[in-house]
Motif scaffolding. Structure first.
Motif, PDB file in Angstrom:
ATOM      1  N   GLN A  98     -38.518  11.402 -19.095  1.00 12.27           N
ATOM      2  CA  GLN A  98     -37.276  10.072 -18.446  1.00 12.27           C
ATOM      3  C   GLN A  98     -36.982  10.644 -16.907  1.00 12.27           C
ATOM      4  O   GLN A  98     -37.384   8.923 -16.335  1.00 12.27           O
ATOM      5  CB  GLN A  98     -35.924  11.651 -19.751  1.00 12.27           C
ATOM      6  CG  GLN A  98     -34.788  10.868 -18.098  1.00 12.27           C
ATOM      7  CD  GLN A  98     -33.606  11.027 -18.798  1.00 12.27           C
ATOM      8  OE1 GLN A  98     -33.758  11.558 -20.129  1.00 12.27           O
ATOM      9  NE2 GLN A  98     -32.314  10.604 -18.710  1.00 12.27           N
ATOM     10  N   SER A  99     -37.459  11.395 -16.357  1.00 12.88           N
ATOM     11  CA  SER A  99     -37.954  11.448 -14.976  1.00 12.88           C
ATOM     12  C   SER A  99     -38.906  11.302 -14.592  1.00 12.88           C
ATOM     13  O   SER A  99     -39.012  10.347 -13.096  1.00 12.88           O
ATOM     14  CB  SER A  99     -38.652  13.180 -14.830  1.00 12.88           C
ATOM     15  OG  SER A  99     -36.610  13.974 -14.932  1.00 12.88           O
ATOM     16  N   LEU A 100     -40.244  11.376 -14.678  1.00 18.47           N
ATOM     17  CA  LEU A 100     -41.662   9.818 -14.969  1.00 18.47           C
ATOM     18  C   LEU A 100     -41.182   8.779 -14.803  1.00 18.47           C
ATOM     19  O   LEU A 100     -41.244   7.836 -13.972  1.00 18.47           O
ATOM     20  CB  LEU A 100     -42.738  10.894 -16.112  1.00 18.47           C
ATOM     21  CG  LEU A 100     -43.430  11.562 -15.539  1.00 18.47           C
ATOM     22  CD1 LEU A 100     -44.626  11.814 -16.463  1.00 18.47           C
ATOM     23  CD2 LEU A 100     -43.893  11.925 -14.108  1.00 18.47           C
ATOM     24  N   VAL A 101     -40.342   8.427 -15.617  1.00 17.55           N
ATOM     25  CA  VAL A 101     -40.365   6.635 -15.721  1.00 17.55           C
ATOM     26  C   VAL A 101     -39.230   6.106 -14.906  1.00 17.55           C
ATOM     27  O   VAL A 101     -39.231   5.347 -14.463  1.00 17.55           O
ATOM     28  CB  VAL A 101     -39.354   6.263 -17.820  1.00 17.55           C
ATOM     29  CG1 VAL A 101     -38.766   4.802 -17.387  1.00 17.55           C
ATOM     30  CG2 VAL A 101     -40.696   6.819 -18.411  1.00 17.55           C
ATOM     31  N   VAL A 102     -38.130   7.441 -15.149  1.00 19.79           N
ATOM     32  CA  VAL A 102     -36.834   6.726 -13.075  1.00 19.79           C
ATOM     33  C   VAL A 102     -37.771   7.249 -12.489  1.00 19.79           C
ATOM     34  O   VAL A 102     -37.946   6.378 -11.118  1.00 19.79           O
ATOM     35  CB  VAL A 102     -35.940   7.689 -13.414  1.00 19.79           C
ATOM     36  CG1 VAL A 102     -35.226   7.991 -12.593  1.00 19.79           C
ATOM     37  CG2 VAL A 102     -35.371   8.424 -14.959  1.00 19.79           C
ATOM     38  N   ALA A 103     -38.895   8.023 -11.560  1.00 20.69           N
ATOM     39  CA  ALA A 103     -39.216   7.839 -10.386  1.00 20.69           C
ATOM     40  C   ALA A 103     -40.336   7.029 -10.648  1.00 20.69           C
ATOM     41  O   ALA A 103     -40.119   6.391  -9.397  1.00 20.69           O
ATOM     42  CB  ALA A 103     -40.323   9.589 -10.574  1.00 20.69           C
ATOM     43  N   ILE A 150     -29.306  -2.088  -6.340  1.00 21.18           N
ATOM     44  CA  ILE A 150     -30.261  -2.479  -7.998  1.00 21.18           C
ATOM     45  C   ILE A 150     -31.186  -1.274  -8.484  1.00 21.18           C
ATOM     46  O   ILE A 150     -30.681  -1.207 -10.356  1.00 21.18           O
ATOM     47  CB  ILE A 150     -29.744  -3.821  -8.174  1.00 21.18           C
ATOM     48  CG1 ILE A 150     -29.517  -4.569  -9.160  1.00 21.18           C
ATOM     49  CG2 ILE A 150     -31.273  -4.217  -7.620  1.00 21.18           C
ATOM     50  CD1 ILE A 150     -28.719  -3.875  -9.975  1.00 21.18           C
ATOM     51  N   HIS A 151     -32.131  -1.649  -7.299  1.00 25.13           N
ATOM     52  CA  HIS A 151     -33.262  -0.777  -8.173  1.00 25.13           C
ATOM     53  C   HIS A 151     -32.955   0.564  -8.603  1.00 25.13           C
ATOM     54  O   HIS A 151     -34.327   1.322  -9.811  1.00 25.13           O
ATOM     55  CB  HIS A 151     -34.383  -1.099  -7.793  1.00 25.13           C
ATOM     56  CG  HIS A 151     -35.104  -2.871  -7.478  1.00 25.13           C
ATOM     57  ND1 HIS A 151     -35.533  -3.499  -8.609  1.00 25.13           N
ATOM     58  CD2 HIS A 151     -35.108  -2.993  -6.689  1.00 25.13           C
ATOM     59  CE1 HIS A 151     -35.128  -4.603  -7.661  1.00 25.13           C
ATOM     60  NE2 HIS A 151     -35.062  -4.772  -6.716  1.00 25.13           N
ATOM     61  N   LEU A 152     -33.028   1.690  -7.902  1.00 21.77           N
ATOM     62  CA  LEU A 152     -32.114   2.615  -8.408  1.00 21.77           C
ATOM     63  C   LEU A 152     -31.204   3.318  -9.826  1.00 21.77           C
ATOM     64  O   LEU A 152     -31.790   3.453 -10.719  1.00 21.77           O
ATOM     65  CB  LEU A 152     -31.623   3.170  -7.019  1.00 21.77           C
ATOM     66  CG  LEU A 152     -32.426   3.735  -6.036  1.00 21.77           C
ATOM     67  CD1 LEU A 152     -30.560   4.167  -4.862  1.00 21.77           C
ATOM     68  CD2 LEU A 152     -33.415   4.586  -5.635  1.00 21.77           C
ATOM     69  N   ILE A 153     -30.785   1.706  -9.832  1.00 21.70           N
ATOM     70  CA  ILE A 153     -29.533   1.233 -10.968  1.00 21.70           C
ATOM     71  C   ILE A 153     -30.664   0.938 -12.382  1.00 21.70           C
ATOM     72  O   ILE A 153     -30.581   2.477 -13.262  1.00 21.70           O
ATOM     73  CB  ILE A 153     -28.634   0.436 -10.108  1.00 21.70           C
ATOM     74  CG1 ILE A 153     -27.968   1.508 -10.002  1.00 21.70           C
ATOM     75  CG2 ILE A 153     -28.259   0.325 -12.162  1.00 21.70           C
ATOM     76  CD1 ILE A 153     -26.654   0.326  -9.763  1.00 21.70           C
ATOM     77  N   VAL A 154     -31.718   0.248 -12.132  1.00 19.65           N
ATOM     78  CA  VAL A 154     -32.384  -0.196 -13.528  1.00 19.65           C
ATOM     79  C   VAL A 154     -33.552   0.796 -13.624  1.00 19.65           C
ATOM     80  O   VAL A 154     -33.930   0.966 -15.093  1.00 19.65           O
ATOM     81  CB  VAL A 154     -33.259  -1.548 -12.950  1.00 19.65           C
ATOM     82  CG1 VAL A 154     -33.851  -1.777 -14.388  1.00 19.65           C
ATOM     83  CG2 VAL A 154     -32.113  -1.888 -12.879  1.00 19.65           C
ATOM     84  N   GLY A 155     -33.823   1.488 -12.785  1.00 24.41           N
ATOM     85  CA  GLY A 155     -34.916   2.778 -12.689  1.00 24.41           C
ATOM     86  C   GLY A 155     -34.334   3.884 -13.990  1.00 24.41           C
ATOM     87  O   GLY A 155     -34.994   4.252 -15.017  1.00 24.41           O
TER      88      GLY A 155
END
Length: 415
Positions: free
Chosen positions: A150-155, A169-174
């Motif tokens: 989960q953390s890797l995908v968000v990062a 918006i990209h912080l949100i979608v991530g």
């Protein structure tokens, strides 16, 4: 304090390893993100996450908490199925609200965010449910793997789009992609998850058996999460999105040890505490060991931030985040209290005293409102933070004392 050979320590170590790597990823990318995105972007992102986090508490009706204490695996799986269905309905409900508001031209600024929130809330409900199921069956390695993914995908998403087009918006979608990835991973790896559907006939029975969770703990959870997210909402509304961004980063950094170590201890503590209650009717020795362990782990970092917070934040995140460092110096004592109490207050669920927890969460909300409205009256976000921190310290101490009474078998609901 804990034997290296004990199953409790091994479980803590397994969860801790996953949490460490997960939080290290989150913390490692923070200096990059704070240079790509502005404090205003972080403020808008924090405001959205606050709303979604509050909505997500109701996504399962809090039935996911009953998975751990259910008598027998069949009842646990039936409760899992119930919790997943409620999550699906919750996401659909938010989506319908978004469509209705858009059709009437209401809250135009937030329409797009509500559509994102509908899927976000649903998948957070799925994740919380499946996480507790893995916890019940002691699948700690799988839990560790999931939080890392989960953390890797968000990062990866947030850094990539921060480089291309840095917008909130990209912080949100991530963040959404990270939750979706974690749920997908659990479904793929946990082959036994399909077996829960054969217990559909027990859903109503479980809904009635654990009705106290939506009846009392849902509201306690809403107040609890509301209390945690309310500062972001209040600061953003009363003092502007930039101050909201400062608070967001401060909370993100100081919350990391609570999630990292506290979450790992909680995962192992609740399983062992339930076992002790079933066998001995109490878990006071385990309670004291965990409490002392949490305090001694946290005291040195707490003193470091208390005296050098501004310097640390300016150096790590950039000079534009110096105010966040001042926030950290004010708030660190509240996070110390939360860190020590976070795993131990699970005893409120074991004791099935959800009504008591509800009262406590109401007090947290009152303290938060009072703190920031007094700060607003005197045009000082700093004053608001000081009152907020002092109130937190007092209430968390009270929570610890009551939890200790529960650990001794006192005031526990007799089934």
């Amino acid at each position: 304090m804990f034997s290296l050979k004990s199953s409790f320590f091994k479980n803590v170590l397994t969860l801790f390893t996953g949490s460490v790597l997960s939080q290290l990823i989150t913390l490692a990318i923070s200096p990059i993100l704070t240079r790509e995105y502005s404090p205003n972007d972080f403020g808008e992102y924090a405001f959205y996450l606050s709303i979604v986090t509050i909505l997500s508490v109701a996504a399962t009706g809090r039935y996911e908490l009953a998975i751990m204490i259910a008598d027998g695996d069949e009842k646990a799986d039936a409760t899992t199925y119930l919790s997943l269905i409620i999550s699906l309905l919750a996401g659909g409900f938010v989506l319908i609200i978004a469509i209705i508001l858009k059709s009437f031209g209401m809250l135009v600024r937030y329409n797009q965010l509500l559509f994102y929130a509908s899927f976000h809330v649903m998948f957070i409900g799925f994740y919380n449910t499946l996480y507790h199921r893995l916890n019940r069956y002691g699948r700690f390695k799988m839990i560790s793997m999931v939080v890392i993914i989960q953390s890797l995908v968000v990062a990866i998403y947030q850094i990539a789009f921060g480089f291309i087009n840095p917008r909130s918006i990209h912080l949100i979608v991530g963040n959404i992609f990270g939750v979706v990835a974690s749920v997908s991973t659990i479904i793929f790896l946990d082959r036994g998850i399909g077996g829960i559907f054969k217990y559909s006939g027990m859903i109503l029975e479980m809904a009635k058996r654990y009705i106290n969770f939506p009846k009392f703990d849902l509201w306690a959870g809403l107040f609890n999460i509301g209390f945690q997210q309310l500062p972001v909402i209040l600061i953003t509304t009363l003092f502007g999105t930039t101050n909201g961004g400062y608070f967001s980063l401060t909370q993100r950094v100081l919350q990391a040890p609570v999630s990292l170590i506290g979450g790992s201890i909680l995962g192992a503590f609740r399983q062992k505490a339930v076992e002790h209650f079933r066998e001995y009717g109490h878990c006071s020795r385990l309670f004291l060991k965990v409490m002392y362990f949490m305090f001694f782990v946290a005291i040195f970092p707490t003193l470091l931030v208390l005296f050098y917070g501004k310097v640390i934040f300016s150096y790590v995140f950039g000079s534009q985040w110096e105010m966040a460092g001042l926030f950290s110096q004010i708030m660190i004592l509240a996070f110390l209290a939360r860190f020590v109490a976070s795993p131990l207050t699970y005893l409120f669920y074991i004791a099935e005293r959800q009504a008591w927890n509800l009262i406590g969460q109401v007090l947290f909300i009152i303290v938060t409102f009072l703190g920031f409205f007094i700060g607003y009256k005197f045009d000082s976000v700093i004053l608001g933070l000081v009152i907020y921190t002092a109130g937190n310290c007092v209430l968390y101490t009270l929570y610890l004392y009551i939890s200790y009474l529960f650990s001794k078998g006192l005031y526990v609901y007799k089934r």
